[in-house]
Structure formats: structure tokens, C-alpha cells
Design a protein around this motif. Sequence first.
Motif, PDB file in Angstrom:
ATOM      1  N   VAL A 138       0.848  -1.195   0.000  1.00  0.00           N
ATOM      2  CA  VAL A 138       0.000   0.000   0.000  1.00  0.00           C
ATOM      3  C   VAL A 138       0.882   1.244   0.000  1.00  0.00           C
ATOM      4  N   GLY A 139       0.649   2.128  -0.994  1.00  0.00           N
ATOM      5  CA  GLY A 139       1.347   3.404  -1.047  1.00  0.00           C
ATOM      6  C   GLY A 139       0.550   4.504  -0.387  1.00  0.00           C
ATOM      7  N   GLN A 140      -0.769   4.495  -0.619  1.00  0.00           N
ATOM      8  CA  GLN A 140      -1.691   5.446  -0.005  1.00  0.00           C
ATOM      9  C   GLN A 140      -2.965   4.710   0.384  1.00  0.00           C
ATOM     10  N   GLY A 141      -3.592   5.152   1.462  1.00  0.00           N
ATOM     11  CA  GLY A 141      -4.867   4.575   1.867  1.00  0.00           C
ATOM     12  C   GLY A 141      -4.733   3.176   2.421  1.00  0.00           C
ATOM     13  N   ARG A 142      -5.611   2.279   1.951  1.00  0.00           N
ATOM     14  CA  ARG A 142      -5.637   0.909   2.467  1.00  0.00           C
ATOM     15  C   ARG A 142      -6.128  -0.039   1.391  1.00  0.00           C
ATOM     16  N   PHE A 143      -6.021  -1.348   1.691  1.00  0.00           N
ATOM     17  CA  PHE A 143      -6.578  -2.395   0.842  1.00  0.00           C
ATOM     18  C   PHE A 143      -7.937  -2.785   1.423  1.00  0.00           C
ATOM     19  N   TYR A 144      -8.791  -3.404   0.624  1.00  0.00           N
ATOM     20  CA  TYR A 144     -10.101  -3.810   1.136  1.00  0.00           C
ATOM     21  C   TYR A 144      -9.968  -4.933   2.159  1.00  0.00           C
ATOM     22  N   ASP A 145     -10.931  -5.031   3.102  1.00  0.00           N
ATOM     23  CA  ASP A 145     -10.874  -6.017   4.178  1.00  0.00           C
ATOM     24  C   ASP A 145     -12.043  -6.999   4.059  1.00  0.00           C
ATOM     25  N   TRP A 146     -12.173  -7.860   5.075  1.00  0.00           N
ATOM     26  CA  TRP A 146     -13.196  -8.915   5.015  1.00  0.00           C
ATOM     27  C   TRP A 146     -14.611  -8.332   5.076  1.00  0.00           C
ATOM     28  N   GLU A 147     -14.800  -7.286   5.848  1.00  0.00           N
ATOM     29  CA  GLU A 147     -16.127  -6.677   5.915  1.00  0.00           C
ATOM     30  C   GLU A 147     -16.518  -6.071   4.568  1.00  0.00           C
ATOM     31  N   ASP A 148     -15.561  -5.437   3.911  1.00  0.00           N
ATOM     32  CA  ASP A 148     -15.826  -4.904   2.563  1.00  0.00           C
ATOM     33  C   ASP A 148     -16.245  -6.020   1.618  1.00  0.00           C
ATOM     34  N   THR A 149     -15.603  -7.183   1.751  1.00  0.00           N
ATOM     35  CA  THR A 149     -15.888  -8.318   0.856  1.00  0.00           C
ATOM     36  C   THR A 149     -17.258  -8.912   1.151  1.00  0.00           C
ATOM     37  N   ARG A 150     -17.556  -9.110   2.429  1.00  0.00           N
ATOM     38  CA  ARG A 150     -18.849  -9.707   2.799  1.00  0.00           C
ATOM     39  C   ARG A 150     -20.016  -8.835   2.347  1.00  0.00           C
ATOM     40  N   GLU A 151     -19.865  -7.527   2.484  1.00  0.00           N
ATOM     41  CA  GLU A 151     -20.961  -6.620   2.140  1.00  0.00           C
ATOM     42  C   GLU A 151     -20.948  -6.216   0.670  1.00  0.00           C
ATOM     43  N   GLY A 152     -19.936  -6.673  -0.069  1.00  0.00           N
ATOM     44  CA  GLY A 152     -19.876  -6.357  -1.491  1.00  0.00           C
ATOM     45  C   GLY A 152     -19.755  -4.873  -1.772  1.00  0.00           C
ATOM     46  N   ARG A 153     -18.999  -4.176  -0.940  1.00  0.00           N
ATOM     47  CA  ARG A 153     -18.879  -2.723  -1.116  1.00  0.00           C
ATOM     48  C   ARG A 153     -18.133  -2.381  -2.401  1.00  0.00           C
ATOM     49  N   ARG A 154     -18.583  -1.321  -3.020  1.00  0.00           N
ATOM     50  CA  ARG A 154     -17.936  -0.861  -4.249  1.00  0.00           C
ATOM     51  C   ARG A 154     -16.743   0.032  -3.890  1.00  0.00           C
ATOM     52  N   LEU A 155     -15.638  -0.645  -3.644  1.00  0.00           N
ATOM     53  CA  LEU A 155     -14.388   0.019  -3.278  1.00  0.00           C
ATOM     54  C   LEU A 155     -13.307  -0.412  -4.257  1.00  0.00           C
ATOM     55  N   ALA A 156     -12.362   0.474  -4.523  1.00  0.00           N
ATOM     56  CA  ALA A 156     -11.310   0.175  -5.503  1.00  0.00           C
ATOM     57  C   ALA A 156      -9.945   0.512  -4.944  1.00  0.00           C
ATOM     58  N   PHE A 157      -9.008  -0.400  -5.197  1.00  0.00           N
ATOM     59  CA  PHE A 157      -7.587  -0.193  -4.880  1.00  0.00           C
ATOM     60  C   PHE A 157      -6.861  -0.131  -6.211  1.00  0.00           C
ATOM     61  N   LEU A 158      -6.198   0.985  -6.502  1.00  0.00           N
ATOM     62  CA  LEU A 158      -5.645   1.228  -7.824  1.00  0.00           C
ATOM     63  C   LEU A 158      -4.165   0.891  -7.895  1.00  0.00           C
ATOM     64  N   GLY A 159      -3.751   0.301  -9.022  1.00  0.00           N
ATOM     65  CA  GLY A 159      -2.332   0.199  -9.319  1.00  0.00           C
ATOM     66  C   GLY A 159      -1.749   1.588  -9.504  1.00  0.00           C
ATOM     67  N   SER A 160      -0.462   1.733  -9.266  1.00  0.00           N
ATOM     68  CA  SER A 160       0.150   3.062  -9.268  1.00  0.00           C
ATOM     69  C   SER A 160       0.007   3.769 -10.617  1.00  0.00           C
ATOM     70  N   ASP A 161       0.205   3.047 -11.722  1.00  0.00           N
ATOM     71  CA  ASP A 161       0.080   3.677 -13.045  1.00  0.00           C
ATOM     72  C   ASP A 161      -1.380   3.956 -13.387  1.00  0.00           C
ATOM     73  N   ALA A 162      -2.273   3.075 -12.956  1.00  0.00           N
ATOM     74  CA  ALA A 162      -3.696   3.318 -13.178  1.00  0.00           C
ATOM     75  C   ALA A 162      -4.150   4.576 -12.450  1.00  0.00           C
ATOM     76  N   ALA A 163      -3.645   4.781 -11.238  1.00  0.00           N
ATOM     77  CA  ALA A 163      -3.997   5.983 -10.472  1.00  0.00           C
ATOM     78  C   ALA A 163      -3.496   7.243 -11.166  1.00  0.00           C
ATOM     79  N   LYS A 164      -2.289   7.187 -11.706  1.00  0.00           N
ATOM     80  CA  LYS A 164      -1.739   8.366 -12.394  1.00  0.00           C
ATOM     81  C   LYS A 164      -2.544   8.722 -13.637  1.00  0.00           C
ATOM     82  N   GLN A 165      -3.033   7.713 -14.351  1.00  0.00           N
ATOM     83  CA  GLN A 165      -3.765   7.995 -15.579  1.00  0.00           C
ATOM     84  C   GLN A 165      -5.182   8.475 -15.288  1.00  0.00           C
ATOM     85  N   LEU A 166      -5.833   7.881 -14.305  1.00  0.00           N
ATOM     86  CA  LEU A 166      -7.218   8.259 -14.000  1.00  0.00           C
ATOM     87  C   LEU A 166      -7.298   9.557 -13.207  1.00  0.00           C
TER      88      LEU A 166
END
Length: 419
Positions: A138-166
Motif C-alpha cells: 500500500v502506497g496510499q490509503g488501504r486495501f479492502y478487508d473482510w467486511e468490505d468483501t462480505r458486504e460487497g462494497r464498491r471500493l477500488a484499490f488502484l495500481g500506481s500507473d492506473a492511479a496516475k492515468q485516471l
Amino acid sequence: MVLSDLIGDVLRTLWSHKLRTFLTMFGIAWGIVSIVLMVAAGEGLRKGQEDQAKTLGKDVMIVFHGRTSLQAGGTRAGRAVHWEDRDVAAVQADAPDCQYALPELEQEDVRAHSNYNNAAFLVTGSLPPFQEVRSLTVGQGRFYDWEDTREGRRLAFLGSDAAKQLFPGRNPVGENVYLNDFPYVVIGVMAKKKQDSSYDGWDVNKIFIPFGAMRRDFPDKPPGTPTTFDELLVTPKSVEQHESCKHEVRAALGRMHNFDPRDKEACPIWDTVQEAQAFRQMTDGMKYFLGAVGVVTLFLGGLGVMNVMMVAVRERTREIGVRKALGAPAHTILRQFFLEALLIAVLSGGIGLGVAYGICSLVDLLPMPDFFAGLLPTWKSGLLSCGLLGAIAVLSALYPARKAASVDPIEALRFEAGG
């Protein structure tokens, strides 16, 4: 004769034969340098490749689905096999030597855009241990956890180059990224990493979301079903257990899908542990070979020491005869010649070690390619060099010293007088 006088005589003798002494010392020092540098180069290559392998994942096995090549349970060969959600629980229950069994579902044609830019990135969904298994720092923020997975939350963890482009020039954490128009909140960005191997693309160009959200918003496409996924990521509890873990996985999946566990075509596995072990054997072999070359050079230097001492015995025959005629005991002559050889070896070894470690330090200041960690001298190579040098010094000094100590004084005086 006191020790200081003896050392003085030794130094004067070596200086009087300075050219021969220099050449001998150079041979021994070069042997030490060769051993240390060659072993250090092999260690640097091994460490560099090991670090690069960890960018894909630590001790990970990627289990792909395939087609059966053997008949089993009355079914024909050539049948397509697809992993299903229920397989994850079966592998975890029936593979005690495995630590993790993680499903991974991917989609390549997801349209991604932010309020600032758009792009096409591979979107992948899995479970929270995926971060550890695939070495996603993790460079910034956090990765998704088990609660995020169970509830199917719409959360995104971006690759470094993907973050720069978006999100060019912006902090994406807390912003929305739209995946096929589904709004996902960016909760983290991966640290930049260099990767030299992959099975589906570079991690810096991916978007990682919880498996529950992936399964709901981007299910597997035909011929897959809403319960199938792309590959299963498995890690053993230890490197020693990876073979048994692999056999247990094939056995568990064979029972679930009715194929022969020996059928590797039905269950292809990319075993990074096995690859790492094979590469380590290769680099170890190269390191030992290069070290052996240095050892040969060191022995040649030892022969040079013996040659110098033999010439010294011949040139100082009359001196030895006079000293023995005046009552010098044999052990005094033996000690002086032995000390001369030992001094040459010690000085040469010290110079060689200093030069070798100095070269390693200087080279390590330069930028290195990804697969090479630099020249990494090990304490084992230093001890090996010193041990070999000590043995060579003793062996190379023993014969000339004994020959000098056994010189008959009358024959020595007669030989000199006749010379």
C-alpha cells in the motif's frame, strides 16, 4: 634471536627479492579477489532474482483451469474444467499443507473513467489475503478487508500507473472511479513496484476490488457461469510443504470435478516456488564454479610462494651453512623460512580482501539492473578465502623451510665456494 630481529631479517630478505616477492603476492591477492568477487556476483544475482520473484508473489502457486487429458470416472478426456466458488472451501478443508486458497476473477473489457480521465484497465476481484499473497504494498490509503468483501462494497484499490492515468496530478483516495458506470470509491493506491513476470499483466495497471462486488457487478463470462472464476491462488504453509500442498490441491479439485489428480492438463499449476528453487540451484552452481576458479588461482599463488622460497633457499645456501656452522639450530632456520612464506601469504591475503571488499562497495554505488542486487560478499566467502590462504601458506612454506633446515653446513660452504 629475538622475534623483532627475526622479523627484520625476514623483511630484508623479502625486499632483496622484491620483484619475485611482488609477483607472488600479486598472484595470491588476485586469487583472494577472484574468490570474493565471483561468490559476491553469484550472491547478487541470486538475491536480485529472489527480490524480483517476490513482486509476483511470495511462494505462490497459480492454479489454472484446463481440459482433461485422462479418462476418469467414466468421463471422456478433453472435457473442459472450470473452477467454482465451492472449490475454494473444498481446497481449504482438504489441503492441510496449504495456507491460502484464494479465488481470482478478472475482466479485461471494463470501461474505467474518473472525472478527469478515462482508460481501459484489467479489473480483478479476490479476497483480502490477496494483498499479501501477491505482494501488493500500500502506497496510499488501504486495501479492502473482510467486511468490505462480505458486504460487497464498491471500493477500488488502484495500481500506481492506473492511479496516475485516471487522476493525473491528484490524490485519488476518496474520489470516485466509474467501472462500467458503477461508482467505486478509491480507498487506496498501490506503491510503485517493478515486476518481471506475470500471468495476466502488470499489477501497476490494474484495479483491485472486493470479490463480492466483482462477483455481483462483473460475473464470469460464458462459457463460465455466475459461480465460476478464472484462477485459484494457493500458498503453502512453508516452502518445505509446497509439494504436498500442490498434490492436495490437485486431489481436492479432482474429487470436485471428477478428473484424475495426476492429470496435469486438467489442472495446470504455475509453481513459482519450484521455479525459485530451480533458479537457486542454477545460481548456486554458478557461484561454486566461479569460486572454484578463484581457488585454483589461489593455489597457483601458493605455488609461487613455494617457488620464491625454494629460490631463496638456493641463493642463501652459504648463509644457511655459516649460521649452522656457528651453532644455529635447525628449528631457527625452519622458523625463519616458514615465517617468510607466512608473511607473504598474510600480507597478500589482507591486500586481496581489502581490494575485493572495496570493489564490491564501489560497484554497489552504481545503479543496478532489476535482476541483479549488486556484488554481495558473504562472510562465508571471506572465511573460505582466509582458511584456504592459511592452508596454502602452511603447505607452500613447509617443504622449502624443511629443505633449508636440513642443509649440511659443510656441503653448503663447499657449494657456495664452488658457485
